[in-house]
Structure formats: structure tokens, C-alpha cells
Design a protein around this motif. Structure first.
Motif, mmCIF file in Angstrom:
data_model
loop_
_atom_site.group_PDB
_atom_site.id
_atom_site.type_symbol
_atom_site.label_atom_id
_atom_site.label_comp_id
_atom_site.label_asym_id
_atom_site.label_seq_id
_atom_site.Cartn_x
_atom_site.Cartn_y
_atom_site.Cartn_z
ATOM 1 N N VAL A 191 17.732 -6.315 6.527
ATOM 2 C CA VAL A 191 16.986 -5.071 6.366
ATOM 3 C C VAL A 191 16.062 -5.270 5.174
ATOM 4 C CG1 VAL A 191 17.067 -2.600 5.905
ATOM 5 C CG2 VAL A 191 18.835 -3.665 7.318
ATOM 6 N N VAL A 192 14.761 -5.162 5.409
ATOM 7 C CA VAL A 192 13.767 -5.469 4.388
ATOM 8 C C VAL A 192 12.959 -4.219 4.046
ATOM 9 C CG1 VAL A 192 11.726 -6.850 3.828
ATOM 10 C CG2 VAL A 192 13.580 -7.837 5.220
ATOM 11 N N TYR A 193 12.795 -3.991 2.771
ATOM 12 C CA TYR A 193 11.925 -2.913 2.287
ATOM 13 C C TYR A 193 10.802 -3.570 1.487
ATOM 14 C CZ TYR A 193 15.633 0.374 3.535
ATOM 15 O OH TYR A 193 16.569 1.106 4.214
ATOM 16 N N THR A 194 9.582 -3.457 1.962
ATOM 17 C CA THR A 194 8.470 -4.106 1.260
ATOM 18 C C THR A 194 8.004 -3.239 0.100
ATOM 19 O OG1 THR A 194 6.768 -3.130 2.690
ATOM 20 C CG2 THR A 194 7.753 -5.209 3.402
ATOM 21 N N LYS A 195 7.591 -3.892 -0.970
ATOM 22 C CA LYS A 195 7.166 -3.141 -2.157
ATOM 23 C C LYS A 195 6.081 -3.829 -2.966
ATOM 24 C CE LYS A 195 10.978 -5.092 -4.897
ATOM 25 N NZ LYS A 195 12.163 -4.789 -5.726
ATOM 26 N N ALA A 196 5.813 -5.107 -2.688
ATOM 27 C CA ALA A 196 4.798 -5.822 -3.468
ATOM 28 C C ALA A 196 3.441 -5.151 -3.316
ATOM 29 C CB ALA A 196 4.719 -7.278 -3.011
ATOM 30 N N MET A 197 2.690 -5.088 -4.419
ATOM 31 C CA MET A 197 1.368 -4.455 -4.427
ATOM 32 C C MET A 197 0.322 -5.376 -5.040
ATOM 33 S SD MET A 197 1.635 -1.364 -3.026
ATOM 34 C CE MET A 197 0.541 -0.129 -3.738
ATOM 35 N N GLY A 198 0.470 -6.670 -4.793
ATOM 36 C CA GLY A 198 -0.519 -7.616 -5.284
ATOM 37 C C GLY A 198 -0.431 -7.898 -6.765
ATOM 38 N N GLY A 236 0.806 -1.207 0.000
ATOM 39 C CA GLY A 236 0.000 0.000 0.000
ATOM 40 C C GLY A 236 0.841 1.260 0.000
ATOM 41 N N VAL A 237 0.214 2.368 -0.336
ATOM 42 C CA VAL A 237 0.848 3.685 -0.289
ATOM 43 C C VAL A 237 0.550 4.296 1.071
ATOM 44 C CG1 VAL A 237 0.876 6.006 -1.294
ATOM 45 C CG2 VAL A 237 0.684 3.989 -2.777
ATOM 46 N N ASN A 238 1.492 4.991 1.650
ATOM 47 C CA ASN A 238 1.324 5.532 2.996
ATOM 48 C C ASN A 238 0.074 6.408 3.111
ATOM 49 O OD1 ASN A 238 2.130 6.041 5.726
ATOM 50 N ND2 ASN A 238 2.841 8.072 5.078
ATOM 51 N N ASN A 239 -0.653 6.215 4.211
ATOM 52 C CA ASN A 239 -1.844 7.009 4.531
ATOM 53 C C ASN A 239 -2.886 6.963 3.411
ATOM 54 O OD1 ASN A 239 -3.297 8.658 6.334
ATOM 55 N ND2 ASN A 239 -2.674 10.507 5.249
ATOM 56 N N THR A 240 -3.093 5.773 2.886
ATOM 57 C CA THR A 240 -4.028 5.590 1.770
ATOM 58 C C THR A 240 -5.060 4.526 2.137
ATOM 59 O OG1 THR A 240 -2.330 6.195 0.161
ATOM 60 C CG2 THR A 240 -4.240 4.992 -0.672
ATOM 61 N N VAL A 241 -6.296 4.789 1.747
ATOM 62 C CA VAL A 241 -7.398 3.859 2.011
ATOM 63 C C VAL A 241 -7.686 3.047 0.756
ATOM 64 C CG1 VAL A 241 -9.829 3.651 2.675
ATOM 65 C CG2 VAL A 241 -8.397 5.424 3.712
ATOM 66 N N TYR A 242 -7.819 1.732 0.946
ATOM 67 C CA TYR A 242 -8.108 0.823 -0.166
ATOM 68 C C TYR A 242 -9.366 0.007 0.127
ATOM 69 C CZ TYR A 242 -3.270 1.671 -1.666
ATOM 70 O OH TYR A 242 -2.102 2.253 -2.079
ATOM 71 N N SER A 243 -10.054 -0.376 -0.936
ATOM 72 C CA SER A 243 -11.214 -1.255 -0.796
ATOM 73 C C SER A 243 -10.748 -2.691 -0.599
ATOM 74 C CB SER A 243 -12.098 -1.189 -2.044
ATOM 75 O OG SER A 243 -13.078 -2.222 -2.011
ATOM 76 N N MET A 244 -11.176 -3.291 0.491
ATOM 77 C CA MET A 244 -10.864 -4.692 0.757
ATOM 78 C C MET A 244 -11.980 -5.601 0.266
ATOM 79 S SD MET A 244 -7.970 -4.249 2.249
ATOM 80 C CE MET A 244 -7.470 -5.580 3.307
ATOM 81 N N LEU A 245 -13.221 -5.169 0.500
ATOM 82 C CA LEU A 245 -14.388 -5.947 0.085
ATOM 83 C C LEU A 245 -15.474 -5.004 -0.378
ATOM 84 C CD1 LEU A 245 -16.024 -8.706 0.010
ATOM 85 C CD2 LEU A 245 -16.886 -8.019 2.255
ATOM 86 N N SER A 246 -16.092 -5.332 -1.493
ATOM 87 C CA SER A 246 -17.212 -4.552 -2.007
ATOM 88 C C SER A 246 -18.278 -5.513 -2.507
ATOM 89 C CB SER A 246 -16.754 -3.623 -3.143
ATOM 90 O OG SER A 246 -17.843 -2.885 -3.673
#
Length: 476
Positions: A399-406, A206-216
């Protein structure tokens, strides 16, 4: 009575001009009253340490807490003998609205007195006289009335008292609604790792301070706020040698539920990882006059506790499992949605910061729905028996930097699921299903991730879990 929550009995007592032995219409064991809005209610005050049920026939603008059904089971004590509380209030709910006594409506329950928006007092004992000066306290602030009349304008002969007799629960807390046999809640936890309805696996930073739809779905929506955070987690030898790795990842810090009830009301609930003992609830539309203000669904801040509200076919349950974990559950006839506030692993080293773990469990075979669900997780309930695995992050480094976005596991791209931050309850995004009359499932064959045929004898659930657990917890 309600064996799971305790036994109660509500009757007139010490009424100034009433029969002290008369039972209430709507009172007594096991009865419920349905008001003009189609709402049922059971309510208790946190301070009392017991459960009681009561009802209302109208909903005051400044008492939204009493506009929905509420169940509250407290941990505080285990009573062996019945105890009684006494409640003081008006005898007629509309005395101030009309001067014609023939039009007055008798308040036959405690909640009918509360529904007027006028003062209601309580005493944790049965008094010798039904009068406000006899030790009664305001139910909203616990302050004694003393010499101040709480009901100016109400005739002194037009007041009454109710006695509430209660017993402590003798059975364990109620279980969650029955699920489809074999369904195991999917999860979204920590730096969110997703598991879909067919066992699909992917990460979503996810992008920082961002709202995403999980279920609709057509009547239910769940959005989640993603926030970047750095934390430590154990390595392969951490238990023995104390080596820790640093992860610059993210977590779900708040969730936003929106439900359309079968009576046309819109219910919204907000739940935050860092404020797990309460959840603001609002109900609008469908005749829910006076319920626009928020109601605080609350539980104890440390001890096991639970509070349930019901609005038509939608249930909201807030529970505290123990000091370290609390959870909110919202369900209708299609899904049970749960968000649990938990500490990150290695809590002391991570300064006891919290995240939300999310699970989405179908209560029926939603893959056969006319409106197929969508959202980052919702789309995985496509009923094809094929899991689609997408991008995942590599945690092998220190040291891990996460970046996967599905990538590969979701239809479109991550930005297609973004919800307006200014309106986190919004249902507007590219694949929204809310309010739709028909919608086909996603075209899973077009996804570029790894396709795995799975044994699908039972409908599975989905959700997220956290990257702080990756080294000690494998995907089921």
C-alpha cells in the motif's frame, strides 16, 4: 499537392453564370492562399473521408473553425480513382453589405464562401445543375436544403458551385517535426514521475485539483491539472501469482497550452484525459477578429486519425493512435509539447481510467535563449549538463501513499508553481517567463538534490511518466 495527406484539386463546376472549366485563384495543386490575417488554412469535413485544402480572406464571428489552418487525414477508405464533391454558395462575399455591384468581391474558393458566415451546401456527387434543391446539404449539420432557400437576399444569379476532386493518400501519416538529433522526449507520466532536460529525476504528487506550471517561456506555456486518485499496480510477482499493490497517488488529468504567435495572436488549447478525441482551441488578438469563440479540434473516437491547425508559427496536432490512446501536440520554433491520453496499466482492474503523459522536446538549443525557460520541467533546460535528482516515492510496500513534491530538484517550493484554478491558462506564478524580454537560468548549484554530471552531446527533452509503470519501466 501534399503527398503526405493526399492530392486535391479545386475548380469552378456547373456555375450558373460561370465557366465550368475555369481554375480557381488559390485553387489547383500545391497552392496556398494567405488571408488578410496572415492565416493559412486547409480544411475537410469529418464525414467525407478525405483531405482537401481551401482558404478564406476573412473570418466570420460564428465560423471560428475556419479561421485557422486545418489539415485532416482520415482513415476511412483507400481510393484508387479520383472522386468529386460539389459545394454550393455565394458568388460574392459582400453582396449583403453593399448594393453597389462594382464593390462586390468575387468568392474564388470554397473557404471564401464559408468565410461569409452564410450557408454553404455540399453534395457528395457532381450534380447536373448548381442549385440548392439538387440534393445539396448544409455543411454544418448535414441537413438537406430541399425547398428552403438557404441564401435569402442573395440574387439567384449570384450563386456558384465548386467541384473538389480528391484522391486518397498514398503515403503514411506525416512524422512529427524534425527534432534535434539525439533528443529523446522527457516524460511526466502517471503519479507523475518527472525526467528533466539533463535526465533529472524526481516525483511530484501535487495537491488535489491544483494546476501547476510545467513549462514557461517567453512565448509558450504549459500548465497541468493534478488530481488525486487511487489505483492498483503490479508487484514483483504479479505476472505469476497475481499479487497487486494499491497506490494512493495522483495523475495529470488536463493540460492547458498558451502560445503567443509571431504575429501577436494568443492561442489557447485545453486537453483532457477523459475527453481525448477533441480539444477546444481559441485565438485572440493580433487581428484575429471573429476567432474568440472556441474551435473544436476533433479526431475519431476509436480509429486512427489526425487533425492539424496552424496559426502563424504555432501548430496544433490532435492524433489518435488507436482506440486506447490519443494525443495533442502544440509546437512553435522552440519546443514541441505533447500530452497523450492513455489508460492506466492494469486497465480492467483500474476501471479503464485515463491519465495524461506529458513530454517536452526542445526544437533548438534553448539553453542559449535570452529568456531561459522555467516551470517544474522547463527549469531543467538550464544547459549546465548537470542532472539534479530530487525526492522520489517508495513503492516497495503493498500500500503506497505518494508524497514527494520535487524537493531538492526544483527551485523554491511546489506552491511557487501553482496557477489560479479559475484561470488555468494563466501564466502568472513566481518564476513566470511568459512575455519576458530576458531571464537567467535557475541557479542549479543552490538546489539540495543529488547532482550528477551527465554527458551532454545533444540537447535532451523532458517530461513525466506514471507510477503505475514503475515496476516494469526504468528511467532511461
Amino acid at each position: 499537392g501534399d503527398a503526405l495527406f493526399g492530392v486535391w484539386n479545386e475548380a469552378v463546376c456547373n456555375a450558373v453564370h460561370g465557366d465550368a472549366s475555369s481554375a480557381l485563384a488559390g485553387g489547383g495543386l500545391g497552392r496556398k492562399h494567405v488571408d488578410a490575417h496572415g492565416l493559412q488554412q486547409a480544411s475537410s469535413h469529418n464525414r467525407h473521408g478525405f483531405l482537401y485544402r481551401a482558404v478564406s480572406t476573412s473570418i466570420p464571428a460564428d465560423r471560428t473553425k475556419h479561421g485557422v489552418q486545418m489539415r485532416h487525414r482520415r482513415h476511412r477508405r483507400d481510393l484508387l480513382m479520383p472522386e468529386r464533391d460539389e459545394y454550393y454558395g455565394v458568388q460574392y462575399i459582400n453582396e449583403l453589405q453593399t448594393s453597389n455591384p462594382e464593390e462586390w468581391i468575387n468568392a474564388t474558393t470554397i473557404m471564401m464562401m464559408i468565410s461569409t458566415g452564410l450557408a454553404v451546401g455540399y453534395s457528395p456527387r457532381t450534380t447536373t445543375k448548381c442549385w440548392y434543391q439538387k440534393g445539396f446539404m448544409d455543411i454544418y449539420n448535414d441537413e438537406r436544403f430541399n425547398m428552403t432557400d438557404p441564401l435569402p437576399g442573395i440574387g439567384p444569379k449570384n450563386r456558384q458551385c465548386f467541384c473538389l476532386e480528391y484522391y486518397s493518400p498514398s503515403a503514411p501519416p506525416p512524422a512529427s517535426p524534425p527534432l534535434i538529433p539525439g533528443a529523446v522526449p522527457g516524460q511526466v507520466t502517471g503519479d507523475p514521475h518527472f525526467r528533466g532536460g539533463d535526465g533529472d529525476r524526481f516525483d511530484f504528487a501535487g495537491v488535489n485539483n491544483t494546476v501547476y506550471s510545467m513549462l514557461s517561456t517567453s512565448r509558450l506555456a504549459l500548465n497541468a491539472l493534478f488530481v488525486k486518485m487511487s489505483f492498483v499496480m503490479g508487484g514483483k510477482k504479479s505476472e505469476v501469482e497475481g499479487d497487486l499493490k494499491t497506490v494512493h497517488g495522483s495523475a495529470i488529468k488536463a493540460v492547458y497550452f498558451r502560445a503567443l504567435t509571431d504575429a501577436g495572436k494568443t492561442l489557447t488549447v485545453e486537453y483532457k484525459a477523459d475527453e481525448p478525441s477533441h480539444a477546444p482551441l481559441s485565438v485572440k488578438g493580433g487581428g484575429s477578429v471573429g476567432m474568440e469563440k472556441q474551435t473544436e479540434v476533433e479526431v475519431h473516437t476509436e480509429k486512427p486519425d489526425g487533425t492539424e491547425y496552424t496559426v502563424d508559427d504555432v501548430k496544433v496536432l490532435l492524433t489518435r493512435k488507436h482506440k486506447r490512446e490519443a494525443a495533442i501536440t502544440v509546437s512553435n520554433g522552440d519546443f514541441e509539447l505533447k500530452a497523450a491520453s492513455v489508460y492506466l496499466a492494469w486497465a480492467e482492474k483500474n476501471k479503464k481510467r485515463k491519465r495524461l503523459d506529458v513530454s517536452i522536446t526542445p526544437l533548438r538549443d534553448v539553453s542559449a535563449s535570452v529568456v531561459a525557460p522555467h516551470g517544474l520541467i522547463g527549469q531543467t533546460f538550464d544547459g549546465d549538463g548537470v542532472a539534479v535528482d530530487g525526492a522520489t516515492d517508495d513503492y516497495s510496500a503493498y500500500v503506497v501513499y505518494t508524497k514527494a513534491m520535487g524537493e531538492g530538484a526544483i527551485e523554491g517550493v511546489a506552491s511557487d508553481y501553482v496557477i489560479d484554478r479559475a484561470d488555468p491558462f494563466s501564466t502568472a506564478f513566481k518564476y513566470s517567463r511568459f512575455g519576458a524580454s530576458s531571464a537567467a537560468p535557475r541557479d542549479a548549484a543552490a538546489l539540495t538534490g543529488l547532482h550528477r554530471k551527465v554527458e551532454r552531446t545533444q540537447l535532451q527533452s523532458a517530461g513525466t511518466n506514471g507510477d503505475d509503470e514503475v515496476t516494469v519501466r526504468a528511467y532511461e
